[in-house]
Design a protein around this motif. Sequence first.
Motif, PDB file in Angstrom:
ATOM      1  N   TYR A 160       0.833  -1.203   0.000  1.00 40.24           N
ATOM      2  CA  TYR A 160       0.000   0.000   0.000  1.00 40.24           C
ATOM      3  C   TYR A 160       0.868   1.254   0.000  1.00 40.24           C
ATOM      4  O   TYR A 160       0.577   2.227  -0.708  1.00 40.24           O
ATOM      5  N   VAL A 161       1.928   1.238   0.788  1.00 39.84           N
ATOM      6  CA  VAL A 161       2.812   2.405   0.865  1.00 39.84           C
ATOM      7  C   VAL A 161       3.493   2.646  -0.475  1.00 39.84           C
ATOM      8  O   VAL A 161       3.547   3.781  -0.978  1.00 39.84           O
ATOM      9  N   THR A 162       4.023   1.600  -1.077  1.00 39.72           N
ATOM     10  CA  THR A 162       4.715   1.742  -2.357  1.00 39.72           C
ATOM     11  C   THR A 162       3.791   2.276  -3.440  1.00 39.72           C
ATOM     12  O   THR A 162       4.144   3.190  -4.200  1.00 39.72           O
ATOM     13  N   LEU A 163       2.601   1.735  -3.529  1.00 43.02           N
ATOM     14  CA  LEU A 163       1.656   2.184  -4.544  1.00 43.02           C
ATOM     15  C   LEU A 163       1.218   3.618  -4.303  1.00 43.02           C
ATOM     16  O   LEU A 163       1.034   4.392  -5.252  1.00 43.02           O
ATOM     17  N   ALA A 164       1.032   3.998  -3.045  1.00 44.97           N
ATOM     18  CA  ALA A 164       0.595   5.365  -2.745  1.00 44.97           C
ATOM     19  C   ALA A 164       1.687   6.375  -3.092  1.00 44.97           C
ATOM     20  O   ALA A 164       1.413   7.419  -3.695  1.00 44.97           O
ATOM     21  N   VAL A 165       2.924   6.072  -2.719  1.00 42.40           N
ATOM     22  CA  VAL A 165       4.020   7.024  -2.945  1.00 42.40           C
ATOM     23  C   VAL A 165       4.329   7.178  -4.427  1.00 42.40           C
ATOM     24  O   VAL A 165       4.744   8.250  -4.872  1.00 42.40           O
ATOM     25  N   THR A 166       4.122   6.140  -5.216  1.00 39.85           N
ATOM     26  CA  THR A 166       4.451   6.177  -6.642  1.00 39.85           C
ATOM     27  C   THR A 166       3.242   6.482  -7.520  1.00 39.85           C
ATOM     28  O   THR A 166       3.292   6.229  -8.721  1.00 39.85           O
ATOM     29  N   THR A 167       2.185   7.034  -6.953  1.00 35.71           N
ATOM     30  CA  THR A 167       0.998   7.356  -7.750  1.00 35.71           C
ATOM     31  C   THR A 167       1.338   8.419  -8.786  1.00 35.71           C
ATOM     32  O   THR A 167       1.798   9.506  -8.429  1.00 35.71           O
ATOM     33  N   PRO A 168       1.128   8.150 -10.077  1.00 39.52           N
ATOM     34  CA  PRO A 168       1.449   9.155 -11.106  1.00 39.52           C
ATOM     35  C   PRO A 168       0.514  10.358 -11.028  1.00 39.52           C
ATOM     36  O   PRO A 168      -0.662  10.233 -10.688  1.00 39.52           O
ATOM     37  N   THR A 199     -11.573  -8.477  -0.880  1.00 32.29           N
ATOM     38  CA  THR A 199     -12.257  -8.341   0.405  1.00 32.29           C
ATOM     39  C   THR A 199     -11.745  -7.161   1.226  1.00 32.29           C
ATOM     40  O   THR A 199     -12.236  -6.941   2.335  1.00 32.29           O
ATOM     41  N   ALA A 200     -10.774  -6.407   0.720  1.00 35.15           N
ATOM     42  CA  ALA A 200     -10.194  -5.298   1.483  1.00 35.15           C
ATOM     43  C   ALA A 200     -11.010  -4.031   1.274  1.00 35.15           C
ATOM     44  O   ALA A 200     -11.543  -3.766   0.196  1.00 35.15           O
ATOM     45  N   GLU A 201     -11.102  -3.244   2.326  1.00 31.58           N
ATOM     46  CA  GLU A 201     -11.771  -1.943   2.283  1.00 31.58           C
ATOM     47  C   GLU A 201     -10.718  -0.878   2.583  1.00 31.58           C
ATOM     48  O   GLU A 201     -10.133  -0.867   3.676  1.00 31.58           O
ATOM     49  N   VAL A 202     -10.457  -0.013   1.600  1.00 31.19           N
ATOM     50  CA  VAL A 202      -9.330   0.911   1.681  1.00 31.19           C
ATOM     51  C   VAL A 202      -9.843   2.331   1.855  1.00 31.19           C
ATOM     52  O   VAL A 202     -10.768   2.767   1.149  1.00 31.19           O
ATOM     53  N   PHE A 203      -9.230   3.061   2.784  1.00 29.90           N
ATOM     54  CA  PHE A 203      -9.541   4.469   3.025  1.00 29.90           C
ATOM     55  C   PHE A 203      -8.236   5.250   2.920  1.00 29.90           C
ATOM     56  O   PHE A 203      -7.250   4.909   3.566  1.00 29.90           O
ATOM     57  N   VAL A 204      -8.231   6.277   2.088  1.00 29.39           N
ATOM     58  CA  VAL A 204      -7.058   7.140   1.940  1.00 29.39           C
ATOM     59  C   VAL A 204      -7.346   8.434   2.678  1.00 29.39           C
ATOM     60  O   VAL A 204      -8.329   9.132   2.380  1.00 29.39           O
ATOM     61  N   ALA A 247       3.825   7.771   3.044  1.00 30.95           N
ATOM     62  CA  ALA A 247       2.532   7.130   3.269  1.00 30.95           C
ATOM     63  C   ALA A 247       2.681   6.107   4.383  1.00 30.95           C
ATOM     64  O   ALA A 247       3.782   5.605   4.649  1.00 30.95           O
ATOM     65  N   PHE A 248       1.577   5.810   5.020  1.00 37.92           N
ATOM     66  CA  PHE A 248       1.549   4.817   6.101  1.00 37.92           C
ATOM     67  C   PHE A 248       0.244   4.052   6.017  1.00 37.92           C
ATOM     68  O   PHE A 248      -0.841   4.651   5.929  1.00 37.92           O
ATOM     69  N   ALA A 249       0.346   2.736   6.006  1.00 34.51           N
ATOM     70  CA  ALA A 249      -0.831   1.876   5.934  1.00 34.51           C
ATOM     71  C   ALA A 249      -1.129   1.325   7.319  1.00 34.51           C
ATOM     72  O   ALA A 249      -0.326   0.575   7.884  1.00 34.51           O
ATOM     73  N   SER A 250      -2.282   1.688   7.852  1.00 32.95           N
ATOM     74  CA  SER A 250      -2.711   1.227   9.169  1.00 32.95           C
ATOM     75  C   SER A 250      -3.747   0.117   8.985  1.00 32.95           C
ATOM     76  O   SER A 250      -4.906   0.380   8.632  1.00 32.95           O
ATOM     77  N   GLY A 294     -10.094  -6.504   7.558  1.00 31.04           N
ATOM     78  CA  GLY A 294     -10.245  -6.150   6.154  1.00 31.04           C
ATOM     79  C   GLY A 294     -10.143  -4.675   5.856  1.00 31.04           C
ATOM     80  O   GLY A 294     -10.089  -4.287   4.687  1.00 31.04           O
ATOM     81  N   ALA A 295     -10.128  -3.826   6.880  1.00 28.10           N
ATOM     82  CA  ALA A 295     -10.032  -2.379   6.668  1.00 28.10           C
ATOM     83  C   ALA A 295      -8.567  -1.953   6.676  1.00 28.10           C
ATOM     84  O   ALA A 295      -7.767  -2.441   7.478  1.00 28.10           O
ATOM     85  N   VAL A 296      -8.214  -1.052   5.775  1.00 21.93           N
ATOM     86  CA  VAL A 296      -6.871  -0.484   5.715  1.00 21.93           C
ATOM     87  C   VAL A 296      -7.008   1.017   5.485  1.00 21.93           C
ATOM     88  O   VAL A 296      -7.647   1.447   4.515  1.00 21.93           O
ATOM     89  N   SER A 297      -6.447   1.810   6.388  1.00 23.87           N
ATOM     90  CA  SER A 297      -6.417   3.261   6.221  1.00 23.87           C
ATOM     91  C   SER A 297      -5.001   3.665   5.834  1.00 23.87           C
ATOM     92  O   SER A 297      -4.043   3.349   6.551  1.00 23.87           O
ATOM     93  N   VAL A 298      -4.882   4.335   4.691  1.00 26.96           N
ATOM     94  CA  VAL A 298      -3.585   4.772   4.190  1.00 26.96           C
ATOM     95  C   VAL A 298      -3.490   6.276   4.382  1.00 26.96           C
ATOM     96  O   VAL A 298      -4.264   7.039   3.786  1.00 26.96           O
ATOM     97  N   HIS A 299      -2.569   6.709   5.235  1.00 21.62           N
ATOM     98  CA  HIS A 299      -2.350   8.125   5.499  1.00 21.62           C
ATOM     99  C   HIS A 299      -1.222   8.615   4.595  1.00 21.62           C
ATOM    100  O   HIS A 299      -0.138   8.012   4.560  1.00 21.62           O
ATOM    101  N   VAL A 300      -1.463   9.692   3.857  1.00 22.06           N
ATOM    102  CA  VAL A 300      -0.467  10.204   2.910  1.00 22.06           C
ATOM    103  C   VAL A 300      -0.063  11.619   3.305  1.00 22.06           C
ATOM    104  O   VAL A 300      -0.891  12.431   3.738  1.00 22.06           O
ATOM    105  N   VAL A 301       1.237  11.878   3.153  1.00 16.95           N
ATOM    106  CA  VAL A 301       1.806  13.208   3.386  1.00 16.95           C
ATOM    107  C   VAL A 301       2.307  13.725   2.046  1.00 16.95           C
ATOM    108  O   VAL A 301       3.129  13.067   1.403  1.00 16.95           O
TER     109      VAL A 301
END
Length: 637
Positions: free
Chosen positions: A435-443, A512-517, A450-453, A467-474
């Motif tokens: 999640y961190v790699t994909l978030a940081v390299t978003t075109p 099955t994952a639920e992602v929140f940015v 980024a941090f995946a909680s 199943g929940a993942v919150s991705v915090h981005v700076v």
Amino acid sequence: MTVPVPKLDDLTWADLMSAVTRRIPAESDGIWTLHAPVDPGITLLELFAYLLEQRLYWLDQAPDELVVAILKLLGLEPPRPAKPAATVLALTTGEETPTVVPEGTVFARDPAAAIRFTLDDDVIAFPVSGEVTVFTDRDRTADLLARRGVPLLGNDGSAASARFTLPLRDARFESGWLSLLFELDSPVPPSWSPSAVGGVRPPAELSWSWFRPDTEISGAFEEVQDGTGGLRRSGVVRLRPPAGWSTVDRGLIVSTPSATYASPPRLLRLAVNVSAARHLEKRTVTDLGNQTGHWLKLPGQRLVLPNATGRLLAATLRLAGEKWESAPDFTFGTSRDRVFLLDRDDGALVFGDGLTGRIPRPTEDVHVAYTVGGGRDGNGGLTGNWLPTDSAVPVRAANLVQAEGGADPETVAQARDRAAGALGEVTRAVTPDDYVTLAVTTPGVAVGRAFASVGEHPGFPCAQVPGAVSVHVVPAVPREDLAAPDFVAAPMPDAGTLQTVSRRLGKARLLTAEVFVRAPAYREIRLRVDLSGAPADRVKVSTVVGEALRRFLDPLTGGDDGTGWPFGEALRPSALLRAAQEALGDLADVAAVAIGVDGADPAETCDDVPLRAGELPVVREIRTTVVPAAEPGEGLL
């Protein structure tokens, strides 16, 4: 563990002969007794062993057609063709009236030069005199001319505007576009770059209008093409003035009702009369009947194009009214497919053999539209002596930014290496690091960290939700000068960044994952640093301590490794004391560091101050106090 690469070519001619001669007695029931090279049977076995050894060698060799087929099977690009470099040309005219320079105009340093750039858009070259001026909270023209970076619009969510005066001489104007280059200090690829992406929501809603300097006259433009994406990146902005507009109305206003930037965009340069340009030239030829009229119905026919040797980039073809298309290879072609290959080295179109690609019939009705250029030769620095190849166009040009992005054609071996690297790239979000790699390299957006909680759900803040993942981005924002007026201590991502990252992670997540940015949650920190003794220069000591602790706790450059304070990492008084003492050196001794959270007064304690997952500290205040030096205790007798 790594699976070893199998070696299929593991038998030599000697191994094969040794194996077969050992089986002769049993297979012949002892009848075959002469096993010397003079025996004709041994001669045949040696011949067969030689042929089999060649077949085994072929097993380890992958032909180019197989490599391309495997790339297609894996969903990867075949060997990439040459790519043209891109830059921005600024046009100047010696005429007293605006000069219309149409799209597709070719510029070169001299008429015989092979390096030529073609304009992407129409340009109205206005007569120019003077320099651009810029006004935000004050006159920032000197900063702009010195390329120190002028912060525009702010980031506090309030209404903001910036005013520019363009260096246009008074001239009559009828219709067309006003083209401007906004060069920003941004890590996002500019609009003219081959790696630029579209579809990213602007960080703020902008309005573009004009005004007449020294008057109250103003108005809106009829149409705006904003290549900067809302001042997110460098780009060309094209403005269509309304009827009755003239260069007397040379003022420009860019404004927003809510400046929701992660940090104020920094303007490095503003130029007029510009267009993106690429290292290519489009041509058309129809007088090739001397080649096509004498074709025989044989495989491998070639059509050599004029002045395309070593430069052929793309082509479309019509033979006897039928359209033919280029293909990367003939591997998947059939006998009916009207396809051809591009031979860049010879500047020719190559046709099939009748099995994989149709053989063209003789005809004098031929029409070829082709493009030449591309390659690394187009990459280069800044120069100001570009002239149009059409001498009837009375303009000159200079490329304001370095020409970049040009690449030579990719060989099959290079494509194979690229594919091997692509197989190791993260494309699915499974682990937190994914999640961190994909978030940081978003075109298209600039994400610094980024941090995946895992288990964090915004609707259930006090529970772990499977199943929940919150991705915090700076967001990535400037960090060079912590004392700069536009420095942002707690950078927050704009809505466009969150939306773009969310869209990418939504495609890469497991079913099955639920992602929140989300944006990071900042905790306000107040610090008190106690210094023992009597420092000689208290102002210098306070400045050094303050800068060191702010940088140590910074969300992008803090922490022990300088990559940002870890998300959710507790604040340790001992670590802060060590960072302050290392910065001070011999200037003073740090006796203690007191920490206050969420507006509370700093309290000296030996306990760590905890932070929750997804939280980061932001320093709001640092006070330094001088305390008496500690007296050494009495020793025991």
